[in-house]
Design a protein around this motif. Structure first.
Motif, PDB file in Angstrom:
ATOM      1  N   ILE A  61     -15.739  47.432 -80.995  1.00 18.91           N
ATOM      2  CA  ILE A  61     -16.568  46.304 -81.413  1.00 18.91           C
ATOM      3  C   ILE A  61     -15.830  44.979 -81.179  1.00 18.91           C
ATOM      4  O   ILE A  61     -16.417  44.005 -80.696  1.00 18.91           O
ATOM      5  CB  ILE A  61     -16.999  46.477 -82.886  1.00 18.91           C
ATOM      6  CG1 ILE A  61     -18.107  47.535 -82.922  1.00 18.91           C
ATOM      7  CG2 ILE A  61     -17.457  45.156 -83.501  1.00 18.91           C
ATOM      8  CD1 ILE A  61     -18.694  47.817 -84.268  1.00 18.91           C
ATOM      9  N   THR A  62     -14.540  44.971 -81.464  1.00 22.82           N
ATOM     10  CA  THR A  62     -13.735  43.778 -81.198  1.00 22.82           C
ATOM     11  C   THR A  62     -13.800  43.417 -79.716  1.00 22.82           C
ATOM     12  O   THR A  62     -13.999  42.258 -79.337  1.00 22.82           O
ATOM     13  CB  THR A  62     -12.266  44.023 -81.611  1.00 22.82           C
ATOM     14  OG1 THR A  62     -12.233  44.331 -83.006  1.00 22.82           O
ATOM     15  CG2 THR A  62     -11.400  42.816 -81.331  1.00 22.82           C
ATOM     16  N   ASP A  63     -13.660  44.446 -78.886  1.00 19.53           N
ATOM     17  CA  ASP A  63     -13.716  44.258 -77.441  1.00 19.53           C
ATOM     18  C   ASP A  63     -15.059  43.666 -77.007  1.00 19.53           C
ATOM     19  O   ASP A  63     -15.117  42.708 -76.235  1.00 19.53           O
ATOM     20  CB  ASP A  63     -13.489  45.621 -76.766  1.00 19.53           C
ATOM     21  CG  ASP A  63     -13.729  45.573 -75.277  1.00 19.53           C
ATOM     22  OD1 ASP A  63     -12.952  44.886 -74.590  1.00 19.53           O
ATOM     23  OD2 ASP A  63     -14.695  46.204 -74.794  1.00 19.53           O
ATOM     24  N   ARG A  64     -16.145  44.203 -77.542  1.00 19.42           N
ATOM     25  CA  ARG A  64     -17.481  43.756 -77.111  1.00 19.42           C
ATOM     26  C   ARG A  64     -17.808  42.368 -77.657  1.00 19.42           C
ATOM     27  O   ARG A  64     -18.421  41.546 -76.965  1.00 19.42           O
ATOM     28  CB  ARG A  64     -18.549  44.762 -77.540  1.00 19.42           C
ATOM     29  CG  ARG A  64     -18.364  46.148 -76.955  1.00 19.42           C
ATOM     30  CD  ARG A  64     -18.264  46.076 -75.441  1.00 19.42           C
ATOM     31  NE  ARG A  64     -17.585  47.239 -74.876  1.00 19.42           N
ATOM     32  CZ  ARG A  64     -18.186  48.246 -74.259  1.00 19.42           C
ATOM     33  NH1 ARG A  64     -19.485  48.243 -74.114  1.00 19.42           N
ATOM     34  NH2 ARG A  64     -17.489  49.246 -73.774  1.00 19.42           N
ATOM     35  N   ASP A  95      -4.764  50.073 -80.094  1.00 17.49           N
ATOM     36  CA  ASP A  95      -6.060  49.386 -80.099  1.00 17.49           C
ATOM     37  C   ASP A  95      -6.374  48.715 -78.766  1.00 17.49           C
ATOM     38  O   ASP A  95      -7.519  48.584 -78.363  1.00 17.49           O
ATOM     39  CB  ASP A  95      -6.091  48.330 -81.217  1.00 17.49           C
ATOM     40  CG  ASP A  95      -6.070  48.967 -82.598  1.00 17.49           C
ATOM     41  OD1 ASP A  95      -6.724  50.005 -82.780  1.00 17.49           O
ATOM     42  OD2 ASP A  95      -5.391  48.428 -83.490  1.00 17.49           O
ATOM     43  N   ARG A  96      -5.309  48.265 -78.098  1.00 18.37           N
ATOM     44  CA  ARG A  96      -5.452  47.586 -76.824  1.00 18.37           C
ATOM     45  C   ARG A  96      -6.199  48.385 -75.771  1.00 18.37           C
ATOM     46  O   ARG A  96      -6.839  47.811 -74.889  1.00 18.37           O
ATOM     47  CB  ARG A  96      -4.059  47.330 -76.266  1.00 18.37           C
ATOM     48  CG  ARG A  96      -3.674  45.914 -76.224  1.00 18.37           C
ATOM     49  CD  ARG A  96      -2.321  45.779 -75.582  1.00 18.37           C
ATOM     50  NE  ARG A  96      -1.904  44.409 -75.684  1.00 18.37           N
ATOM     51  CZ  ARG A  96      -2.223  43.487 -74.793  1.00 18.37           C
ATOM     52  NH1 ARG A  96      -2.914  43.794 -73.715  1.00 18.37           N
ATOM     53  NH2 ARG A  96      -1.838  42.247 -74.967  1.00 18.37           N
ATOM     54  N   ILE A  97      -6.059  49.705 -75.854  1.00 20.95           N
ATOM     55  CA  ILE A  97      -6.672  50.569 -74.832  1.00 20.95           C
ATOM     56  C   ILE A  97      -8.154  50.230 -74.673  1.00 20.95           C
ATOM     57  O   ILE A  97      -8.691  50.271 -73.580  1.00 20.95           O
ATOM     58  CB  ILE A  97      -6.516  52.056 -75.224  1.00 20.95           C
ATOM     59  CG1 ILE A  97      -5.032  52.414 -75.267  1.00 20.95           C
ATOM     60  CG2 ILE A  97      -7.264  52.952 -74.256  1.00 20.95           C
ATOM     61  CD1 ILE A  97      -4.764  53.825 -75.737  1.00 20.95           C
ATOM     62  N   ARG A  98      -8.805  49.890 -75.778  1.00 24.43           N
ATOM     63  CA  ARG A  98     -10.249  49.598 -75.726  1.00 24.43           C
ATOM     64  C   ARG A  98     -10.543  48.173 -75.248  1.00 24.43           C
ATOM     65  O   ARG A  98     -11.689  47.771 -75.209  1.00 24.43           O
ATOM     66  CB  ARG A  98     -10.875  49.773 -77.109  1.00 24.43           C
ATOM     67  CG  ARG A  98     -10.430  51.007 -77.817  1.00 24.43           C
ATOM     68  CD  ARG A  98     -11.474  52.093 -77.802  1.00 24.43           C
ATOM     69  NE  ARG A  98     -10.929  53.301 -78.405  1.00 24.43           N
ATOM     70  CZ  ARG A  98     -10.640  54.406 -77.718  1.00 24.43           C
ATOM     71  NH1 ARG A  98     -10.879  54.469 -76.430  1.00 24.43           N
ATOM     72  NH2 ARG A  98     -10.121  55.450 -78.331  1.00 24.43           N
TER      73      ARG A  98
ATOM     74  N   THR B  40      -1.135  51.137 -73.405  1.00 19.27           N
ATOM     75  CA  THR B  40      -2.188  50.320 -72.803  1.00 19.27           C
ATOM     76  C   THR B  40      -3.229  51.101 -72.029  1.00 19.27           C
ATOM     77  O   THR B  40      -4.200  50.531 -71.559  1.00 19.27           O
ATOM     78  CB  THR B  40      -1.601  49.272 -71.836  1.00 19.27           C
ATOM     79  OG1 THR B  40      -0.795  49.965 -70.888  1.00 19.27           O
ATOM     80  CG2 THR B  40      -0.767  48.270 -72.576  1.00 19.27           C
ATOM     81  N   GLY B  41      -3.006  52.394 -71.870  1.00 20.76           N
ATOM     82  CA  GLY B  41      -4.034  53.179 -71.193  1.00 20.76           C
ATOM     83  C   GLY B  41      -3.750  53.412 -69.720  1.00 20.76           C
ATOM     84  O   GLY B  41      -2.764  52.937 -69.159  1.00 20.76           O
TER      85      GLY B  41
END
Ligand code: GTP
Ligand code: MG
Lengths: 317, 135
Positions: A61-64, A95-98, B40-41
């Motif tokens: 949601i943060t990302d969007r 969290d960064r992954i998203r 970071t993925g």
């Protein structure tokens, strides 16, 4: 050193900003000077707190929301908190992954923080980081926390609008969910609305919220989202904007921020007085033997405390 | 005020391979060693990695690559960090790195390389010993 870094940060240098964030995070001795220097620049940013149980979709949601705000030309700062391992003191901050779509956007700064365990410490650091992002010139600051425990409540209390993210399965959990967050949240989101149980949770929430309605003149809306598909994000942004407008128009925004600053000062004083007191106790010499008498049980702590406060007026200097 | 120095490491996977089991195992081992790991993925471009490293103000960047493109991707990350004034960040690499590629990579600024024979414990120890001390 802080003077130079602050100067550089104010020209838009992300590396300088990142170094300052680290200084605040480790509660360096430079923090008072940093805060003194940036305080004239504060007050522009609007801060959204995102909280909720693990895996509810806070990062998505943060990302969007960030993507949407960027479309509108607003710059965004993100603080994403993940828990520190109580065993090793290490942490995995994922969290960064998203949020990968924003990595190369100079208008978005993302910072992962570990909760680092010690009570109060995280919220103090996070509040400092929010200020740095504000001074840096961000229009919007989004703070993602883990939705358990008291420190998270403190951080969301630093936000202007707090959003609680739930999922349909949270139905039973809301009965037991940390008291406080239900009262503090300005908006409720049922994410993963593609799953069963949305209507029931929505009904339960609305029932709880009606009781609250009367007290502060704001009935928190309950929204449904499917963040991974970008469904409901515009509506969420709208709801945040509506809340923001309402806070501004009624003067509550200014009042909230005043209260937060006041609380921050109190916390800081408490912490510093505590440190001074502890040092005096460890020193052993202070308090003309009162401490020993309390330890031996010959004087009660209430009497001793009163006497110490009277005698110990250097505590205030 | 107390000053807590905690090592921060960015674990990144440049290149196109889709395997991050190794990277995840390393991340867990680092966490258990008291280190803060930012993950970071998959499939990150060097520019994305450098940008994340700077925003997160990490002490160390750990690159993992199994696609064979390490000779291009690893030095590029070092170069981008230097360009952005972050040349003091320690960069290490791992994955399917043949022995004969190591000298060239080290010359480009990737300070340590952990090929197929390395143990997770070696990597953790190296990072703990060599993470730059910051003020
Ligand atoms: N089915 C479904 N999955 C979703 C939705 N939104 C997010 N997800 C998925 O839920 C998982 C967790 O999402 P995150 O955004 O990482 O959740 P989080 O609350 O930030 O998680 P933590 O930070 O670990 O507490 C991811 O795999 C998302 O892709 C949704 O609306 N529906
Ligand atoms: Mg998250």
């Amino acid at each position: 050193m802080p003077a130079e870094l602050v100067e550089k940060m104010l020209t838009g240098d992300q590396r300088a900003l990142a170094r300052l964030v680290s200084a605040v995070e480790r509660q360096s001795a430079e923090v008072p000077e940093i805060m003194q220097r940036i305080t004239p620049m504060l007050g522009h940013a609007y801060c959204i707190g995102i909280t909720g149980p693990p895996g509810a979709g806070k990062s998505t949601i943060t990302d969007r929301l960030t993507a949407y705000a960027r479309q509108q030309g607003k710059t965004v700062g993100i603080v994403a908190v993940d828990p520190t391992s109580p065993y090793s003191g290490g942490a995995i901050l994922g969290d960064r992954i998203r949020m990968q779509q924003h990595y190369l956007d100079a208008g978005v700064y993302i910072r992962s923080m570990a909760s680092r365990g010690h009570h109060g410490g995280l919220s103090r650091a996070a509040k400092g980081v929010i200020k740095l992002l504000d001074a840096f010139g961000k229009d919007l600051i989004i703070v993602e926390t883990v939705g358990v425990g008291q420190t998270e409540l403190d951080i969301v209390a630093a936000a202007d609008t707090t959003v609680l993210i739930l999922v349909p399965e949270s139905g039973d959990a809301i009965q037991t969910i940390k008291a406080g967050i239900m009262e503090i949240a300005d908006l409720f989101v049922i994410n993963k609305a593609d799953r069963d149980g949305v209507e029931r949770l929505q009904r339960d929430l609305q029932m709880m919220l009606h009781i609250r309605h009367a007290s502060d003149g704001w009935c928190p809306p309950v929204l449904g989202t499917q963040a991974h598909k970008d469904i409901g994000i515009v509506e969420l942004h709208e709801a945040i904007t509506t809340h923001r407008r309402k806070l501004s128009e009624t003067g509550q925004l200014a009042t909230r921020r005043q209260q937060n600053r006041r609380q921050e000062l109190l916390d800081l004083l408490q912490q510093q007085l505590m440190a001074t007191l502890t040092a005096q106790f460890d020193d052993g010499e202070a308090h003309s033997g009162l401490l020993e008498q309390v330890e031996e049980g010959t004087v009660d702590p209430y009497t001793a405390a009163q006497q110490m406060l009277v005698e110990n007026d250097d505590l205030w200097r | 005020m107390t000053t807590t120095q905690r090592i921060r490491v960015l674990i990144a996977k440049p290149g196109l391979d889709g395997h991050d089991r190794g990277a995840k195992v390393l991340a867990l081992a680092l966490r258990d060693a008291g280190i803060e790991v930012i993950y970071t993925g998959l499939r990150q471009q060097p520019a994305q990695i450098a940008s994340a490293a700077i925003q997160e103000d990490v002490d160390v960047v750990g690159l993992s690559c199994l696609s064979g493109a390490h000779n291009v991707l690893f030095p590029r990350v070092v170069e981008l960090l230097r360009e952005q004034g972050a040349g003091d960040i320690l960069v290490v690499g791992g994955g399917t790195i043949p022995e004969h590629d190591i000298p060239g990579l080290q010359a480009s600024g990737v300070q340590a390389l952990f090929g197929p024979g390395s143990s997770i414990a070696d990597i953790v120890d190296y990072i703990r010993e060599h993470a730059p001390q910051r003020s």
